[in-house]
Design a protein around this motif. Structure first.
Motif, short mmCIF file in Angstrom:
data_model
loop_
_atom_site.label_atom_id
_atom_site.label_comp_id
_atom_site.label_asym_id
_atom_site.label_seq_id
_atom_site.Cartn_x
_atom_site.Cartn_y
_atom_site.Cartn_z
N ASP A 1 38.54 46.93 28.81
CA ASP A 1 38.13 45.63 28.28
C ASP A 1 36.99 45.12 29.15
O ASP A 1 37.19 44.63 30.25
N PHE A 2 35.77 45.26 28.62
CA PHE A 2 34.59 44.83 29.36
C PHE A 2 33.93 43.62 28.68
O PHE A 2 32.73 43.44 28.76
N SER A 3 34.76 42.82 28.03
CA SER A 3 34.24 41.60 27.40
C SER A 3 33.74 40.67 28.50
O SER A 3 34.14 40.78 29.65
N PRO A 4 32.85 39.74 28.14
CA PRO A 4 32.30 38.84 29.16
C PRO A 4 33.42 38.15 29.95
O PRO A 4 34.40 37.70 29.39
N SER A 5 33.23 38.10 31.25
CA SER A 5 34.26 37.57 32.14
C SER A 5 34.20 36.06 32.21
O SER A 5 33.14 35.46 32.18
N THR A 6 35.38 35.45 32.29
CA THR A 6 35.47 34.00 32.46
C THR A 6 35.91 33.66 33.87
O THR A 6 36.30 32.54 34.14
N VAL A 7 35.86 34.64 34.77
CA VAL A 7 36.27 34.42 36.15
C VAL A 7 35.25 33.53 36.85
O VAL A 7 34.05 33.79 36.79
N HIS A 8 35.76 32.50 37.50
CA HIS A 8 34.90 31.60 38.30
C HIS A 8 34.64 32.28 39.64
O HIS A 8 35.56 32.48 40.42
N CYS A 9 33.40 32.66 39.87
CA CYS A 9 33.05 33.41 41.09
C CYS A 9 32.92 32.45 42.27
O CYS A 9 31.96 31.69 42.36
N THR A 10 33.90 32.51 43.16
CA THR A 10 33.88 31.66 44.34
C THR A 10 33.72 32.49 45.60
O THR A 10 33.76 31.94 46.70
N HIS A 11 33.53 33.79 45.43
CA HIS A 11 33.46 34.67 46.59
C HIS A 11 32.56 35.85 46.24
O HIS A 11 32.43 36.25 45.08
N ALA A 12 31.93 36.44 47.27
CA ALA A 12 31.02 37.57 47.05
C ALA A 12 31.72 38.76 46.41
O ALA A 12 31.14 39.46 45.57
N VAL A 13 32.99 38.99 46.75
CA VAL A 13 33.73 40.11 46.15
C VAL A 13 33.85 39.92 44.65
O VAL A 13 33.67 40.86 43.87
N LEU A 14 34.13 38.70 44.22
CA LEU A 14 34.24 38.42 42.78
C LEU A 14 32.89 38.55 42.10
O LEU A 14 32.80 39.04 40.97
N GLU A 15 31.83 38.12 42.77
CA GLU A 15 30.49 38.28 42.21
C GLU A 15 30.16 39.75 42.00
O GLU A 15 29.62 40.14 40.96
N HIS A 16 30.51 40.59 43.01
CA HIS A 16 30.27 42.03 42.88
C HIS A 16 31.11 42.62 41.74
O HIS A 16 30.63 43.48 40.99
N ALA A 17 32.35 42.17 41.61
CA ALA A 17 33.23 42.69 40.56
C ALA A 17 32.71 42.32 39.18
O ALA A 17 32.69 43.15 38.26
N VAL A 18 32.26 41.08 39.01
CA VAL A 18 31.72 40.64 37.72
C VAL A 18 30.43 41.39 37.41
O VAL A 18 30.20 41.82 36.27
N ALA A 19 29.59 41.60 38.43
CA ALA A 19 28.35 42.37 38.21
C ALA A 19 28.68 43.82 37.84
O ALA A 19 28.03 44.40 36.96
N TRP A 20 29.68 44.40 38.50
CA TRP A 20 30.09 45.76 38.17
C TRP A 20 30.60 45.84 36.74
O TRP A 20 30.26 46.77 36.00
N ARG A 21 31.39 44.84 36.32
CA ARG A 21 31.89 44.81 34.93
C ARG A 21 30.73 44.72 33.94
O ARG A 21 30.75 45.36 32.89
N ALA A 22 29.74 43.91 34.26
CA ALA A 22 28.57 43.79 33.36
C ALA A 22 27.84 45.12 33.27
O ALA A 22 27.41 45.53 32.18
N ASP A 23 27.69 45.81 34.41
CA ASP A 23 27.05 47.14 34.40
C ASP A 23 27.87 48.13 33.56
O ASP A 23 27.31 48.92 32.80
N GLU A 24 29.19 48.07 33.72
CA GLU A 24 30.06 48.97 32.95
C GLU A 24 29.99 48.66 31.47
O GLU A 24 29.98 49.57 30.63
N ALA A 25 29.93 47.38 31.11
CA ALA A 25 29.82 46.99 29.69
C ALA A 25 28.51 47.52 29.11
O ALA A 25 28.49 48.04 27.99
N ASP A 26 27.44 47.41 29.89
CA ASP A 26 26.14 47.94 29.44
C ASP A 26 26.21 49.46 29.27
O ASP A 26 25.70 50.01 28.30
N ARG A 27 26.86 50.12 30.22
CA ARG A 27 27.00 51.58 30.14
C ARG A 27 27.82 51.98 28.91
O ARG A 27 27.47 52.92 28.20
N MET A 28 28.88 51.25 28.61
CA MET A 28 29.69 51.54 27.42
C MET A 28 28.89 51.33 26.14
O MET A 28 29.01 52.11 25.20
#
Length: 194
Positions: free
Chosen positions: A127-154
């Motif tokens: 499930d690579f639908s757009p994330s609704t996670v509120h990024c309050t930390h660099a780890v979450l920002e990296h995870a959301v960016a990774w998900r966006a890259d994976e969605a693009d790859r899919m």
């Protein structure tokens, strides 16, 4: 049985010889915990000074008009009791502050890991639908960016697979184009597999 590969880890574990040199720093929460510690210590010092001043005033007032002094009327036990109570109070407040800071830190980390867990579980379910996670930390920002890259790859994989011919082409040029397209699809699919 699914043969999907697990999601790519966001943080690569360091070699065992490097682990002790890794320092985990979160400037935002550590800054506010430090500010709270300084304010608390200043308040404790002010309270201790006030308590000592009050005790000293009381002892001085009590002994100002005394005519006869005896060895039993030493001021040291009174000061020792007051000082001991103040030190005990400061120690207890500091112990409570350490426990409270630990609980705040643990809750903060748990909140980040809980949100990261949700992102990883969604990725495991593809499930690579757009994330609704509120990024309050660099780890979450990296995870959301990774998900966006994976969605693009899919999306690219889906588009490449849709453009494949339904059957093996009979013409050599068409087969060559299909082979090139398969090679491109394979490159897209294995881009993050390393």
């Amino acid at each position: 049985m699914s043969n999907r590969s697990p999601p790519v880890p966001l943080i690569i574990a360091a070699a065992s010889s490097d682990r002790r040199r890794i320092h985990y720093v979160d400037h935002m929460i550590q800054k506010w915990l430090l500010v709270a510690l300084v304010v608390m210590e200043c308040t404790l010092i002010a309270v201790a000074m006030w308590a000592l001043y009050r005790e000293l005033s009381f002892v001085i007032d009590e002994n100002t008009y005394r005519i006869h002094f005896s060895k039993e009327s030493s001021l040291l036990p009174s000061f020792m009791m007051t000082g001991s109570r103040i030190l005990l109070g400061i120690g207890l407040v500091n112990l409570l502050a350490i426990v409270l800071a630990d609980r705040i830190w643990a809750a903060y980390v748990r909140a980040i890991v809980r949100r990261l867990d949700g992102l990883i579980q969604e990725a495991q379910q593809m499930d690579f639908s757009p994330s609704t996670v509120h990024c309050t930390h660099a780890v979450l920002e990296h995870a959301v960016a990774w998900r966006a890259d994976e969605a693009d790859r899919m999306r690219k994989l889906r588009a490449g697979i849709r453009s494949l011919p339904m059957a093996l082409p009979e013409i050599a040029d068409d087969r060559m184009q299909a082979a090139q397209l398969l090679k491109k699809i394979n490159q897209i699919a294995s881009r993050n597999a390393a």
